[in-house]
Design a protein around this motif. Structure first.
Motif, PDB file in Angstrom:
ATOM      1  N   LYS A  34      -1.017 -19.577  -3.251  1.00 32.67           N
ATOM      2  CA  LYS A  34      -1.252 -18.130  -3.424  1.00 32.67           C
ATOM      3  C   LYS A  34      -0.166 -17.444  -4.254  1.00 32.67           C
ATOM      4  O   LYS A  34      -0.306 -16.276  -4.591  1.00 32.67           O
ATOM      5  CB  LYS A  34      -1.349 -17.456  -2.041  1.00 32.67           C
ATOM      6  CG  LYS A  34      -2.561 -17.937  -1.242  1.00 32.67           C
ATOM      7  CD  LYS A  34      -2.675 -17.234   0.100  1.00 32.67           C
ATOM      8  CE  LYS A  34      -1.606 -17.599   1.114  1.00 32.67           C
ATOM      9  NZ  LYS A  34      -1.568 -19.035   1.517  1.00 32.67           N
ATOM     10  N   ARG A  37       5.477 -15.792  -3.017  1.00 33.13           N
ATOM     11  CA  ARG A  37       6.908 -15.523  -3.209  1.00 33.13           C
ATOM     12  C   ARG A  37       7.216 -15.054  -4.623  1.00 33.13           C
ATOM     13  O   ARG A  37       7.914 -14.056  -4.789  1.00 33.13           O
ATOM     14  CB  ARG A  37       7.724 -16.746  -2.769  1.00 33.13           C
ATOM     15  CG  ARG A  37       7.548 -17.007  -1.264  1.00 33.13           C
ATOM     16  CD  ARG A  37       7.627 -18.460  -0.877  1.00 33.13           C
ATOM     17  NE  ARG A  37       7.186 -18.711   0.480  1.00 33.13           N
ATOM     18  CZ  ARG A  37       5.871 -18.840   0.819  1.00 33.13           C
ATOM     19  NH1 ARG A  37       4.922 -18.745  -0.099  1.00 33.13           N
ATOM     20  NH2 ARG A  37       5.538 -19.050   2.065  1.00 33.13           N
ATOM     21  N   HIS A  66       9.424 -23.398  -2.930  1.00 33.81           N
ATOM     22  CA  HIS A  66       8.358 -23.342  -1.907  1.00 33.81           C
ATOM     23  C   HIS A  66       7.516 -24.628  -1.953  1.00 33.81           C
ATOM     24  O   HIS A  66       7.215 -25.231  -0.914  1.00 33.81           O
ATOM     25  CB  HIS A  66       7.503 -22.096  -2.176  1.00 33.81           C
ATOM     26  CG  HIS A  66       6.200 -22.076  -1.437  1.00 33.81           C
ATOM     27  ND1 HIS A  66       6.131 -22.058  -0.057  1.00 33.81           N
ATOM     28  CD2 HIS A  66       4.906 -22.072  -1.877  1.00 33.81           C
ATOM     29  CE1 HIS A  66       4.859 -22.041   0.315  1.00 33.81           C
ATOM     30  NE2 HIS A  66       4.099 -22.056  -0.760  1.00 33.81           N
ATOM     31  N   SER A  69       9.214 -27.568  -0.511  1.00 34.14           N
ATOM     32  CA  SER A  69       9.289 -27.505   0.958  1.00 34.14           C
ATOM     33  C   SER A  69       7.957 -27.931   1.586  1.00 34.14           C
ATOM     34  O   SER A  69       7.937 -28.582   2.626  1.00 34.14           O
ATOM     35  CB  SER A  69       9.704 -26.111   1.436  1.00 34.14           C
ATOM     36  OG  SER A  69       8.613 -25.202   1.443  1.00 34.14           O
ATOM     37  N   ARG A  85      -4.175 -27.277   1.468  1.00 29.84           N
ATOM     38  CA  ARG A  85      -5.076 -26.470   0.626  1.00 29.84           C
ATOM     39  C   ARG A  85      -6.388 -27.220   0.366  1.00 29.84           C
ATOM     40  O   ARG A  85      -6.939 -27.181  -0.745  1.00 29.84           O
ATOM     41  CB  ARG A  85      -4.418 -26.111  -0.704  1.00 29.84           C
ATOM     42  CG  ARG A  85      -3.087 -25.383  -0.579  1.00 29.84           C
ATOM     43  CD  ARG A  85      -2.357 -25.334  -1.905  1.00 29.84           C
ATOM     44  NE  ARG A  85      -1.064 -24.702  -1.855  1.00 29.84           N
ATOM     45  CZ  ARG A  85      -0.054 -25.037  -2.643  1.00 29.84           C
ATOM     46  NH1 ARG A  85      -0.187 -25.988  -3.543  1.00 29.84           N
ATOM     47  NH2 ARG A  85       1.098 -24.405  -2.549  1.00 29.84           N
ATOM     48  N   PHE A 209       4.032 -12.822   8.632  1.00 30.98           N
ATOM     49  CA  PHE A 209       3.262 -13.925   8.045  1.00 30.98           C
ATOM     50  C   PHE A 209       3.292 -15.158   8.964  1.00 30.98           C
ATOM     51  O   PHE A 209       2.273 -15.803   9.222  1.00 30.98           O
ATOM     52  CB  PHE A 209       3.874 -14.240   6.684  1.00 30.98           C
ATOM     53  CG  PHE A 209       3.174 -15.290   5.891  1.00 30.98           C
ATOM     54  CD1 PHE A 209       2.067 -14.984   5.130  1.00 30.98           C
ATOM     55  CD2 PHE A 209       3.646 -16.595   5.880  1.00 30.98           C
ATOM     56  CE1 PHE A 209       1.431 -15.964   4.376  1.00 30.98           C
ATOM     57  CE2 PHE A 209       3.020 -17.574   5.128  1.00 30.98           C
ATOM     58  CZ  PHE A 209       1.903 -17.248   4.376  1.00 30.98           C
ATOM     59  N   ASP A 213       0.411 -17.024  11.228  1.00 27.74           N
ATOM     60  CA  ASP A 213       0.158 -18.456  11.103  1.00 27.74           C
ATOM     61  C   ASP A 213       0.127 -19.125  12.485  1.00 27.74           C
ATOM     62  O   ASP A 213      -0.733 -19.956  12.761  1.00 27.74           O
ATOM     63  CB  ASP A 213       1.252 -19.079  10.223  1.00 27.74           C
ATOM     64  CG  ASP A 213       0.916 -20.488   9.788  1.00 27.74           C
ATOM     65  OD1 ASP A 213      -0.009 -20.643   8.979  1.00 27.74           O
ATOM     66  OD2 ASP A 213       1.572 -21.434  10.281  1.00 27.74           O
TER      67      ASP A 213
HETATM   68  C1  GRG Z   1      10.830 -29.275   4.374  1.00 28.65           C
HETATM   69  C2  GRG Z   1      13.006 -28.066   3.963  1.00 28.65           C
HETATM   70  C3  GRG Z   1      11.620 -28.035   4.377  1.00 28.65           C
HETATM   71  C4  GRG Z   1      11.114 -26.868   4.753  1.00 28.65           C
HETATM   72  C5  GRG Z   1       9.726 -26.657   5.134  1.00 28.65           C
HETATM   73  C6  GRG Z   1       7.792 -23.959   4.351  1.00 28.65           C
HETATM   74  C7  GRG Z   1       8.152 -24.845   5.458  1.00 28.65           C
HETATM   75  C8  GRG Z   1       9.568 -25.249   5.579  1.00 28.65           C
HETATM   76  C9  GRG Z   1       7.242 -25.325   6.282  1.00 28.65           C
HETATM   77  C10 GRG Z   1       5.824 -24.993   6.164  1.00 28.65           C
HETATM   78  C11 GRG Z   1       5.213 -24.954   7.497  1.00 28.65           C
HETATM   79  C12 GRG Z   1       4.216 -23.908   7.496  1.00 28.65           C
HETATM   80  C13 GRG Z   1       2.828 -24.281   7.077  1.00 28.65           C
HETATM   81  C14 GRG Z   1       4.584 -22.697   7.870  1.00 28.65           C
HETATM   82  C15 GRG Z   1       3.669 -21.580   7.868  1.00 28.65           C
HETATM   83  C16 GRG Z   1       4.089 -20.580   6.919  1.00 28.65           C
HETATM   84  C17 GRG Z   1       3.994 -21.120   5.560  1.00 28.65           C
HETATM   85  C18 GRG Z   1       5.291 -21.306   4.874  1.00 28.65           C
HETATM   86  C19 GRG Z   1       2.810 -21.372   5.034  1.00 28.65           C
HETATM   87  C20 GRG Z   1       2.589 -21.816   3.667  1.00 28.65           C
HETATM   88  O1  GRG Z   1       2.877 -20.767   2.799  1.00 28.65           O
HETATM   89  P1  GRG Z   1       1.767 -20.127   1.867  1.00 28.65           P
HETATM   90  O2  GRG Z   1       0.569 -19.714   2.668  1.00 28.65           O
HETATM   91  O3  GRG Z   1       1.398 -21.388   0.987  1.00 28.65           O
HETATM   92  O4  GRG Z   1       2.418 -19.067   1.037  1.00 28.65           O
HETATM   93  P2  GRG Z   1       0.496 -21.528  -0.334  1.00 28.65           P
HETATM   94  O5  GRG Z   1      -0.454 -22.654  -0.022  1.00 28.65           O
HETATM   95  O6  GRG Z   1      -0.228 -20.249  -0.631  1.00 28.65           O
HETATM   96  O7  GRG Z   1       1.457 -21.880  -1.404  1.00 28.65           O
END
Ligand code: GRG
Length: 273
Positions: A34, A37, A66, A69, A85, A209, A213
């Motif tokens: 999406k 950030r 992002h 991660s 996704r 956010f 989730d």
């Molecule tokens: C591995 C160092 C390391 C960190 C991971 C981002 C994260 C930290 C974990 C993700 C776990 C997760 C799904 C958390 C929910 C919030 C989140 C970050 C969702 C994904 O972000 P979106 O919705 O992703 O912005 P898109 O798919 O739109 O890029």
């Protein structure tokens, strides 16, 4: 997301050898994210009078960080997810070793991209660019997202308490949202209280956010056994806190930015308010 952003991001990962490494980086970068950030960073910068061209490398860096991660989060040693996704995760498509390296490659490319923007800068702009790079580095690192992820991995539902949950949410998710608004503000020349208020607005958006989730995961019975806001506090309080953080983010943005600006409408649409 703007065509300018997509072009800038694509140009950073064009070509490259060994091809599977770069294919894996491109696969995860251009797979339907999406772009929240970078949109937050670019909107904050624009609304406070900054220049989009100056902000673009930092917006690209945020999306690279992002994406790395998410690639690492999906690995067997972490969440062990097969799909992201709606598509196979990076390690399912390219193998675990290439996926780890694709994440490493994206993280380092983010810093290369920001360092280049600092080097190719007028003396006048260099201070704001270094400030933005520092904000993003801190938010992504061990005192930010990486630390939050470590705490999350270590968490379990039985031992979780409110303080641990807040730490995880603030670091794992909200730190990058906060950095997006703070770095966008810094690139527009904002400092001191104004930048701090924008960082706080980003943090509130990120907390909202992540709570949302958790609410969705609880409804889908995902993440069983892990510390979850919705499970720990119950759905009613989770919804209440979601609203509270969303409203606080929007209040701060309305105070610091033009009411008809890009950031205000983005925050309203993200929050569904
Ligand atoms: C591995 C160092 C390391 C960190 C991971 C981002 C994260 C930290 C974990 C993700 C776990 C997760 C799904 C958390 C929910 C919030 C989140 C970050 C969702 C994904 O972000 P979106 O919705 O992703 O912005 P898109 O798919 O739109 O890029």
């Amino acid at each position: 997301m703007s065509e300018n952003f997509e072009k800038a991001l694509a140009s950073r990962v064009a070509g490259g050898y060994p091809q599977p490494l770069f294919d894996a980086m491109r696969y995860s970068l251009f797979n339907g994210g999406k772009r929240l950030r970078p949109r937050l960073l670019l909107s904050a910068c624009a609304d406070l009078g900054g220049d989009e061209n100056e902000a673009m490398p930092f917006a690209c860096a945020m999306e690279m960080i992002h994406t790395y991660s998410l690639i690492h989060d999906d690995l067997p040693a972490m969440d062990n997810d097969d799909f992201r996704r709606g598509q196979p995760t990076c390690h399912k498509k390219f193998g675990e070793a290439v996926a780890i390296l694709a994440g490493d490659g994206l993280l380092n490319l983010a810093f290369e991209t920001m360092a280049e923007a600092c080097e190719n800068s007028s003396v006048e702009a260099a201070g704001r660019r270094f400030a933005a790079a520092g904000i993003i580095a801190k938010a992504a690192g061990a005192r930010g997202m990486v630390g939050g992820q470590a705490a999350d991995i270590d968490s379990d539902a039985a031992r979780a308490d409110g303080a641990v949950l807040t730490f995880i949410h603030e670091k794992k998710t909200a730190a990058l949202f906060s950095a997006a608004l703070a770095a966008g503000s810094a690139l527009a020349g904002a400092a001191g209280e104004k930048r701090a208020a924008m960082a706080e607005a980003g943090k509130c958006l990120g907390l909202a956010f992540q709570i949302k989730d958790d609410i969705c995961d609880a409804a889908a019975e995902k993440d069983a056994g892990k510390a979850s806001y919705a499970v720990f506090y119950g759905l009613e309080k989770a919804e209440e806190d979601y609203m509270r953080h969303s409203q606080e983010a929007i209040r701060l943005i309305a105070r610091e930015c033009p009411p008809d600006g890009a950031l205000h409408s983005l925050a309203v649409s993200m929050s569904g308010l």
